[in-house]
Design a protein around this motif. Sequence first.
Motif, mmCIF file in Angstrom:
data_model
loop_
_atom_site.group_PDB
_atom_site.id
_atom_site.type_symbol
_atom_site.label_atom_id
_atom_site.label_comp_id
_atom_site.label_asym_id
_atom_site.label_seq_id
_atom_site.Cartn_x
_atom_site.Cartn_y
_atom_site.Cartn_z
ATOM 1 N N ILE A 11 -56.924 70.974 28.016
ATOM 2 C CA ILE A 11 -56.552 72.372 28.291
ATOM 3 C C ILE A 11 -57.786 73.263 28.251
ATOM 4 C CG2 ILE A 11 -55.286 74.356 27.373
ATOM 5 C CD1 ILE A 11 -53.078 72.374 26.570
ATOM 6 N N ALA A 12 -58.649 73.061 27.276
ATOM 7 C CA ALA A 12 -59.879 73.859 27.187
ATOM 8 C C ALA A 12 -60.756 73.632 28.408
ATOM 9 C CB ALA A 12 -60.639 73.515 25.909
ATOM 10 N N ASP A 13 -60.858 72.393 28.879
ATOM 11 C CA ASP A 13 -61.628 72.105 30.092
ATOM 12 C C ASP A 13 -61.030 72.814 31.301
ATOM 13 O OD1 ASP A 13 -63.564 70.544 28.898
ATOM 14 O OD2 ASP A 13 -62.588 68.641 29.388
ATOM 15 N N ALA A 14 -59.715 72.752 31.434
ATOM 16 C CA ALA A 14 -59.050 73.361 32.588
ATOM 17 C C ALA A 14 -59.216 74.879 32.591
ATOM 18 C CB ALA A 14 -57.569 72.991 32.598
ATOM 19 N N VAL A 15 -59.062 75.496 31.437
ATOM 20 C CA VAL A 15 -59.208 76.955 31.353
ATOM 21 C C VAL A 15 -60.645 77.373 31.640
ATOM 22 C CG1 VAL A 15 -59.132 78.913 29.754
ATOM 23 C CG2 VAL A 15 -57.242 77.287 29.833
ATOM 24 N N ALA A 16 -61.602 76.661 31.077
ATOM 25 C CA ALA A 16 -63.006 76.993 31.309
ATOM 26 C C ALA A 16 -63.375 76.811 32.773
ATOM 27 C CB ALA A 16 -63.904 76.137 30.426
ATOM 28 N N LEU A 17 -62.891 75.748 33.394
ATOM 29 C CA LEU A 17 -63.168 75.530 34.813
ATOM 30 C C LEU A 17 -62.536 76.617 35.673
ATOM 31 C CD1 LEU A 17 -64.463 73.679 36.905
ATOM 32 C CD2 LEU A 17 -62.315 72.403 36.965
ATOM 33 N N LEU A 19 -61.846 79.693 34.772
ATOM 34 C CA LEU A 19 -62.597 80.933 34.572
ATOM 35 C C LEU A 19 -63.934 80.899 35.295
ATOM 36 C CD1 LEU A 19 -61.937 81.690 30.803
ATOM 37 C CD2 LEU A 19 -61.079 82.944 32.780
ATOM 38 N N LEU A 20 -64.568 79.762 35.301
ATOM 39 C CA LEU A 20 -65.848 79.632 35.992
ATOM 40 C C LEU A 20 -65.683 79.818 37.487
ATOM 41 C CD1 LEU A 20 -68.867 78.903 35.948
ATOM 42 C CD2 LEU A 20 -68.187 76.520 36.195
ATOM 43 N N MET A 21 -64.610 79.286 38.034
ATOM 44 C CA MET A 21 -64.394 79.370 39.478
ATOM 45 C C MET A 21 -63.888 80.734 39.920
ATOM 46 S SD MET A 21 -62.827 75.603 40.156
ATOM 47 C CE MET A 21 -62.706 75.824 41.913
ATOM 48 N N SER A 22 -63.195 81.453 39.049
ATOM 49 C CA SER A 22 -62.582 82.710 39.470
ATOM 50 C C SER A 22 -63.308 83.955 38.978
ATOM 51 C CB SER A 22 -61.134 82.776 39.000
ATOM 52 O OG SER A 22 -61.099 82.846 37.592
ATOM 53 N N ARG A 25 -67.777 87.996 37.023
ATOM 54 C CA ARG A 25 -68.800 88.281 36.016
ATOM 55 C C ARG A 25 -69.059 87.028 35.209
ATOM 56 N NH1 ARG A 25 -67.180 93.748 33.105
ATOM 57 N NH2 ARG A 25 -68.112 92.515 31.464
ATOM 58 N N ARG A 26 -70.173 86.401 35.464
ATOM 59 C CA ARG A 26 -70.508 85.139 34.807
ATOM 60 C C ARG A 26 -71.050 85.352 33.392
ATOM 61 N NH1 ARG A 26 -68.091 82.299 38.387
ATOM 62 N NH2 ARG A 26 -69.070 81.901 40.361
ATOM 63 N N SER A 27 -71.450 86.567 33.060
ATOM 64 C CA SER A 27 -72.057 86.798 31.754
ATOM 65 C C SER A 27 -71.064 86.579 30.612
ATOM 66 C CB SER A 27 -72.624 88.212 31.678
ATOM 67 O OG SER A 27 -71.599 89.160 31.821
ATOM 68 N N ARG A 28 -69.802 86.844 30.831
ATOM 69 C CA ARG A 28 -68.800 86.665 29.786
ATOM 70 C C ARG A 28 -68.409 85.200 29.632
ATOM 71 N NH1 ARG A 28 -64.113 90.875 30.120
ATOM 72 N NH2 ARG A 28 -64.499 91.180 27.922
ATOM 73 N N GLN A 52 -61.260 56.576 28.366
ATOM 74 C CA GLN A 52 -60.406 57.245 29.348
ATOM 75 C C GLN A 52 -60.731 58.734 29.471
ATOM 76 O OE1 GLN A 52 -59.264 55.361 26.810
ATOM 77 N NE2 GLN A 52 -57.712 53.919 27.531
ATOM 78 N N LEU A 53 -61.370 59.296 28.436
ATOM 79 C CA LEU A 53 -61.682 60.715 28.443
ATOM 80 C C LEU A 53 -63.108 61.015 28.881
ATOM 81 C CD1 LEU A 53 -59.851 61.829 25.201
ATOM 82 C CD2 LEU A 53 -59.191 62.294 27.549
ATOM 83 N N VAL A 54 -63.824 60.049 29.403
ATOM 84 C CA VAL A 54 -65.195 60.275 29.840
ATOM 85 C C VAL A 54 -65.294 61.431 30.839
ATOM 86 C CG1 VAL A 54 -67.132 59.240 31.108
ATOM 87 C CG2 VAL A 54 -66.031 57.984 29.250
ATOM 88 N N PRO A 55 -64.392 61.552 31.833
ATOM 89 C CA PRO A 55 -64.474 62.710 32.743
ATOM 90 C C PRO A 55 -64.289 64.042 31.998
ATOM 91 C CG PRO A 55 -63.123 61.014 33.731
ATOM 92 C CD PRO A 55 -63.391 60.589 32.311
ATOM 93 N N ALA A 56 -63.412 64.076 31.021
ATOM 94 C CA ALA A 56 -63.205 65.303 30.240
ATOM 95 C C ALA A 56 -64.424 65.627 29.394
ATOM 96 C CB ALA A 56 -61.975 65.183 29.353
ATOM 97 N N TYR A 57 -65.075 64.593 28.836
ATOM 98 C CA TYR A 57 -66.287 64.814 28.072
ATOM 99 C C TYR A 57 -67.396 65.349 28.973
ATOM 100 C CZ TYR A 57 -64.060 61.767 24.576
ATOM 101 O OH TYR A 57 -63.192 61.208 23.663
ATOM 102 N N ALA A 58 -67.503 64.813 30.185
ATOM 103 C CA ALA A 58 -68.528 65.255 31.120
ATOM 104 C C ALA A 58 -68.283 66.700 31.549
ATOM 105 C CB ALA A 58 -68.567 64.338 32.333
ATOM 106 N N LEU A 59 -67.040 67.059 31.726
ATOM 107 C CA LEU A 59 -66.714 68.431 32.129
ATOM 108 C C LEU A 59 -67.008 69.423 31.016
ATOM 109 C CD1 LEU A 59 -65.573 70.120 34.431
ATOM 110 C CD2 LEU A 59 -63.302 69.730 33.509
ATOM 111 N N ALA A 60 -66.831 69.001 29.785
ATOM 112 C CA ALA A 60 -67.112 69.879 28.630
ATOM 113 C C ALA A 60 -68.599 70.106 28.528
ATOM 114 C CB ALA A 60 -66.599 69.262 27.351
#
Length: 60
Positions: A11-17, A19-22, A25-28, A52-60
């Motif tokens: 969930i943290a990865d999805a929310v951060a991604l 926010l990054l895409m939308s 203001r990148r400063s926040r 199994q979580l290697v992609p999630a670790y890479a995204l973090a």
Amino acid sequence: MMRAFEVVLLIADAVALALLMSSARRSRFGRVALVPILAMIVQVLMEGARWQLVPAYALA
């Protein structure tokens, strides 16, 4: 079956991604980017790393 901190990490990865895409203001985003990293650290320390979580670790 997924463990609790695995779900938090995903969930943290999805929310951060999202926010990054939308966000115009990148400063926040700098502070928000720490949440997936912290979730990853907690998940690995509490439940152990899983291949199994290697992609999630890479995204973090």
